[in-house]
Design an enzyme around this catalytic site. Structure first.
Site, PDB file in Angstrom:
ATOM      1  N   GLU A  72      -7.090   3.414  -5.945  1.00 20.15           N
ATOM      2  CA  GLU A  72      -8.377   3.563  -5.281  1.00 20.15           C
ATOM      3  C   GLU A  72      -8.678   5.049  -5.213  1.00 20.15           C
ATOM      4  O   GLU A  72      -8.078   5.776  -4.417  1.00 20.15           O
ATOM      5  CB  GLU A  72      -8.334   2.957  -3.880  1.00 20.15           C
ATOM      6  N   CYS A  98      -6.108  15.036   0.273  1.00 23.47           N
ATOM      7  CA  CYS A  98      -7.389  14.639  -0.313  1.00 23.47           C
ATOM      8  C   CYS A  98      -8.129  15.899  -0.728  1.00 23.47           C
ATOM      9  O   CYS A  98      -8.094  16.899  -0.010  1.00 23.47           O
ATOM     10  CB  CYS A  98      -8.218  13.838   0.684  1.00 23.47           C
ATOM     11  N   CYS A 127     -14.549   8.925   7.403  1.00 21.79           N
ATOM     12  CA  CYS A 127     -13.292   8.512   6.758  1.00 21.79           C
ATOM     13  C   CYS A 127     -12.401   7.795   7.781  1.00 21.79           C
ATOM     14  O   CYS A 127     -12.173   8.304   8.873  1.00 21.79           O
ATOM     15  CB  CYS A 127     -12.566   9.741   6.214  1.00 21.79           C
ATOM     16  N   ASP A 128     -11.885   6.622   7.414  1.00 21.50           N
ATOM     17  CA  ASP A 128     -11.083   5.845   8.364  1.00 21.50           C
ATOM     18  C   ASP A 128      -9.600   5.883   8.033  1.00 21.50           C
ATOM     19  O   ASP A 128      -8.838   5.033   8.491  1.00 21.50           O
ATOM     20  CB  ASP A 128     -11.586   4.392   8.453  1.00 21.50           C
ATOM     21  N   THR A 129      -9.185   6.867   7.200  1.00 19.80           N
ATOM     22  CA  THR A 129      -7.757   6.946   6.892  1.00 19.80           C
ATOM     23  C   THR A 129      -7.185   8.296   7.317  1.00 19.80           C
ATOM     24  O   THR A 129      -7.857   9.325   7.269  1.00 19.80           O
ATOM     25  CB  THR A 129      -7.476   6.745   5.392  1.00 19.80           C
ATOM     26  N   PHE A 173       0.844  -1.192   0.000  1.00 22.86           N
ATOM     27  CA  PHE A 173       0.000   0.000   0.000  1.00 22.86           C
ATOM     28  C   PHE A 173       0.881   1.245   0.000  1.00 22.86           C
ATOM     29  O   PHE A 173       1.751   1.393   0.858  1.00 22.86           O
ATOM     30  CB  PHE A 173      -0.919   0.011   1.229  1.00 22.86           C
ATOM     31  N   CYS A 230     -16.638  13.488   4.234  1.00 26.79           N
ATOM     32  CA  CYS A 230     -16.640  12.088   4.693  1.00 26.79           C
ATOM     33  C   CYS A 230     -16.273  12.032   6.174  1.00 26.79           C
ATOM     34  O   CYS A 230     -15.129  11.685   6.507  1.00 26.79           O
ATOM     35  CB  CYS A 230     -15.628  11.260   3.911  1.00 26.79           C
ATOM     36  N   HIS A 279      -9.642  -6.972   6.122  1.00 29.36           N
ATOM     37  CA  HIS A 279      -8.438  -6.686   6.917  1.00 29.36           C
ATOM     38  C   HIS A 279      -8.815  -6.305   8.345  1.00 29.36           C
ATOM     39  O   HIS A 279      -8.074  -6.605   9.284  1.00 29.36           O
ATOM     40  CB  HIS A 279      -7.607  -5.576   6.256  1.00 29.36           C
TER      41      HIS A 279
HETATM   42  S1  SF4 Z   1     -13.070   8.809   2.514  1.00 25.18           S
HETATM   43 FE1  SF4 Z   1     -11.323  10.011   3.291  1.00 25.18          FE
HETATM   44  S2  SF4 Z   1      -9.701   9.765   1.774  1.00 25.18           S
HETATM   45 FE2  SF4 Z   1     -11.648   9.100   0.799  1.00 25.18          FE
HETATM   46  S3  SF4 Z   1     -12.427  10.932  -0.246  1.00 25.18           S
HETATM   47 FE3  SF4 Z   1     -13.328  10.944   1.796  1.00 25.18          FE
HETATM   48  S4  SF4 Z   1     -11.935  12.188   3.071  1.00 25.18           S
HETATM   49 FE4  SF4 Z   1     -10.828  11.633   1.190  1.00 25.18          FE
END
Ligand code: SF4
Length: 212
Positions: free
Chosen positions: A108, A32, A42-44, A26, A39, A206
């Site tokens: 992605e 972003c 958002c989990d990142t 990865f 979001c 995962h």
């Molecule tokens: S989920 Fe997170 S990384 Fe994906 S578009 Fe939304 S804010 Fe950006």
């Protein structure tokens, strides 16, 4: 010299979608164009660039992760370009270098901007807004948000509207995973059963098996 903002690089198994279970490095880009207001689930963690590297430095990070995870780069190893939004940074010089090193590139993207498909070998689009630009690719992965949190897919009718005029080889509905609540499996399974083919359930395997 151009430098790429990278959040993290690690070797694992791809957890989601049609390539789930595949060994993958990865490459998580920082940045972003949508963000946590769009979001909130958002989990990142994509905000801070841990590394600012030229092509050679990115290759070194990726190679090191492959050696740590798999003992080296076997030809065809999956390189998952993710973020944040990877289309903001992945360009021809980096794509060419990653392919020359033996990787097959899977991106992605949130689909909010058009993706140059010549840069990637597999394209996953996961739109986070009603209007999105990238309408074709290998897989479309919709996060089924339900009606209690913001998102373009609160119910089955919204999913149908969202995917009108799209051309993908695979269509997935994936539960939203809310902090403190977990994935909304029940609602998502019911929605997939109502939608019927070609829809399939995508589980974040995962998280189920406890790997990164
Ligand atoms: S989920 Fe997170 S990384 Fe994906 S578009 Fe939304 S804010 Fe950006």
């Amino acid at each position: 010299m151009k430098r790429y903002g990278i959040r993290e690089v690690f070797a694992t198994l791809q957890g989601e979608g049609a390539l789930a279970g595949s060994p993958a490095v990865f490459l998580r880009f920082a940045g972003c164009n949508l963000g946590y207001d769009v979001c909130p689930w958002c989990d990142t963690d994509w905000e801070k660039a841990e590394y600012l590297e030229p092509v050679s430095g990115v290759l070194e990070l990726v190679h090191r992760a492959a050696v740590q995870g798999f003992g080296g780069v076997l030809p065809g190893t999956l390189l998952v370009a993710t973020g944040g939004e990877p289309s903001l940074q992945l360009d021809a010089p980096l794509s060419d270098a990653l392919r020359a090193a033996g990787f097959r590139i899977a991106m992605e993207s949130n689909g909010s901007r058009s993706v140059d498909r010549s840069l990637v070998d597999w394209l996953t689009v996961s739109p986070k807004q009603n209007g999105f630009a990238q309408k074709e690719g290998d897989e479309l992965k919709i996060v089924f948000s339900g009606s209690t949190v913001p998102g373009p897919a609160p119910d089955v009718e919204a999913v149908r509207r969202l995917v009108a005029d799209t051309r993908f080889s695979h269509y997935f509905l994936q539960p939203v995973d809310l902090p403190g609540q977990g994935p909304n499996y029940t609602q998502t399974v019911a929605a997939v059963m109502e939608l019927g083919p070609p829809w399939r359930l995508s589980v974040q395997t995962h998280k189920v098996i406890g790997i990164q």
